[in-house]
Design a protein around this motif. Structure first.
Motif, mmCIF file in Angstrom:
data_model
loop_
_atom_site.group_PDB
_atom_site.id
_atom_site.type_symbol
_atom_site.label_atom_id
_atom_site.label_comp_id
_atom_site.label_asym_id
_atom_site.label_seq_id
_atom_site.Cartn_x
_atom_site.Cartn_y
_atom_site.Cartn_z
ATOM 1 N N UNK A 24 0.819 -1.208 0.000
ATOM 2 C CA UNK A 24 0.000 0.000 0.000
ATOM 3 C C UNK A 24 0.852 1.257 0.000
ATOM 4 N N UNK A 25 1.921 1.258 0.811
ATOM 5 C CA UNK A 25 2.856 2.390 0.797
ATOM 6 C C UNK A 25 3.439 2.594 -0.606
ATOM 7 N N UNK A 26 3.851 1.480 -1.216
ATOM 8 C CA UNK A 26 4.527 1.551 -2.511
ATOM 9 C C UNK A 26 3.576 2.018 -3.609
ATOM 10 N N UNK A 27 2.340 1.514 -3.600
ATOM 11 C CA UNK A 27 1.372 1.879 -4.632
ATOM 12 C C UNK A 27 1.140 3.395 -4.642
ATOM 13 N N UNK A 35 4.895 9.854 0.489
ATOM 14 C CA UNK A 35 4.911 8.828 1.531
ATOM 15 C C UNK A 35 3.650 9.014 2.367
ATOM 16 N N UNK A 36 2.804 7.989 2.386
ATOM 17 C CA UNK A 36 1.495 8.096 3.025
ATOM 18 C C UNK A 36 1.562 7.669 4.486
ATOM 19 N N UNK A 37 1.620 8.627 5.396
ATOM 20 C CA UNK A 37 1.633 8.317 6.820
ATOM 21 C C UNK A 37 0.225 8.124 7.378
ATOM 22 N N UNK A 38 -0.798 8.226 6.522
ATOM 23 C CA UNK A 38 -2.170 7.968 6.956
ATOM 24 C C UNK A 38 -2.557 6.506 6.774
ATOM 25 N N UNK A 39 -1.605 5.684 6.392
ATOM 26 C CA UNK A 39 -1.915 4.290 6.096
ATOM 27 C C UNK A 39 -2.412 3.550 7.331
ATOM 28 N N UNK A 42 -6.130 3.947 7.723
ATOM 29 C CA UNK A 42 -6.891 3.158 6.751
ATOM 30 C C UNK A 42 -7.009 1.723 7.222
ATOM 31 N N UNK A 43 -5.928 1.187 7.780
ATOM 32 C CA UNK A 43 -5.935 -0.167 8.330
ATOM 33 C C UNK A 43 -6.938 -0.270 9.467
ATOM 34 N N UNK A 193 -6.846 1.236 -3.675
ATOM 35 C CA UNK A 193 -6.197 -0.082 -3.582
ATOM 36 C C UNK A 193 -5.438 -0.223 -2.269
ATOM 37 N N UNK A 194 -4.713 0.821 -1.883
ATOM 38 C CA UNK A 194 -3.966 0.785 -0.623
ATOM 39 C C UNK A 194 -4.900 0.594 0.564
ATOM 40 N N UNK A 195 -6.058 1.266 0.548
ATOM 41 C CA UNK A 195 -7.019 1.097 1.626
ATOM 42 C C UNK A 195 -7.564 -0.323 1.698
#
Length: 296
Positions: A24-27, A35-39, A42-43, A193-195
């Motif tokens: 998810x980070x990579x996508x 760089x998505x620090x909100x990942x 989402x998890x 997709x990452x979510x």
């Protein structure tokens, strides 16, 4: 020897879950160079929806709704927040994702309180016996699900128009836009997709032997971050390898904690970051990251 094999198998299973999060980070990074620090939020969102609906809908429908909800939240963050900052410096955008994570995580933890929420998975505490080796059914399911999802993503990434558009945007966003690639759609799809991947990872991070979803579950995304970094933030293959490496390292460090007591407690939590630092000292772009060349 049987203890080592059991720890290794559990590490591979855990690493496959970390690989989903790292992917998810990579996508998002490949689509937006952010760089998505909100990942982590989402998890947590995907897991929370699954946990609250499984009694009414059943496990599998609730899981599908949880995955869809996390994908919608990711897409909404991109459309309502990130798109407003398009063209800003990437470091600014990364800081914006930190703010988004704080807002979402605060609201979700307020709703959860101090409760530990089960997700109603069908595997329970069943364990598979392979001679002296014991392996939880949840670990096997995690590895199979991660393998299928990662394979499906790689096929989509390689053979669909969306995958081609993402690869083009990753090479040069300006050139891709001039060639007719709609960068907004690429970015929106990447966040969705990452979510969805994060919601699946939330399931396998909260089933047996873990008691359930809690406020600290989102911290697992921080363990997957070293996986994305050491594999290379612009490499989908690196996410897979990095996730497995982090999972195996954490599992070995935790399993042999008693033999490594002279290094202090909590070595399993620290080990992924130590591995990341060591690898970055040798390969600053990560194991599979692309080196950027600049003429000066």
């Amino acid at each position: 020897m049987s203890t080592f094999a059991e720890i290794l198998l559990n590490g591979v299973s855990l690493g496959s879950v970390y690989a989903l999060i790292a992917l998810g980070f990579v996508v998002i990074f490949r689509a937006t160079e952010v760089v998505n620090f909100a990942h982590a939020s989402l998890l947590l969102a995907g897991g929370y929806v699954t946990a609250t609906l499984h009694d009414d809908l059943g496990f599998w429908p609730a899981l599908l709704v949880g995955i869809a909800s996390a994908a919608v939240v990711g897409a909404a963050v991109e459309f309502l927040v990130m798109r407003r900052y398009r063209g800003s410096d990437h470091s600014v955008l990364a800081i914006v994702t930190i703010g988004v994570d704080i807002l979402l995580t605060t609201e979700l933890t307020r709703r959860m309180g101090t409760d530990v929420l089960p997700l109603g998975d069908p595997w329970g505490d069943a364990v598979l016996k392979l001679g002296p080796i014991s392996l939880a059914h949840t670990r096997i399911a995690a590895f199979v699900a991660a393998a299928l999802l990662i394979t499906a993503f790689l096929l989509v990434f390689r053979y669909t128009s969306w995958g081609v558009a993402m690869r083009a945007a990753a090479e040069s966003a300006e050139t891709a836009a001039l060639m007719g690639v709609r960068l907004g759609r690429v970015s929106l799809g990447a966040w969705a997709v990452a979510g969805g991947l994060a919601a699946v990872a939330a399931l396998f991070l909260t089933v047996f032997p873990t008691p359930g979803l809690e406020r600290a579950t989102s911290l697992a995304a921080l363990k997957a971050f070293p996986a994305a970094i050491l594999g290379g933030l612009d490499s989908t293959t690196g996410a897979l390898v990095g996730g497995l490496l982090v999972g195996i390292t954490e599992s070995l460090a935790t399993g042999y904690q008693s033999d490594l007591s002279f290094l202090g407690r909590g070595l399993g939590d620290l080990a992924p970051y130590l591995v990341m630092v060591v690898i970055l000292l040798i390969r600053p772009a990560g194991l599979f990251g692309t080196k950027e060349l600049a003429r000066v």
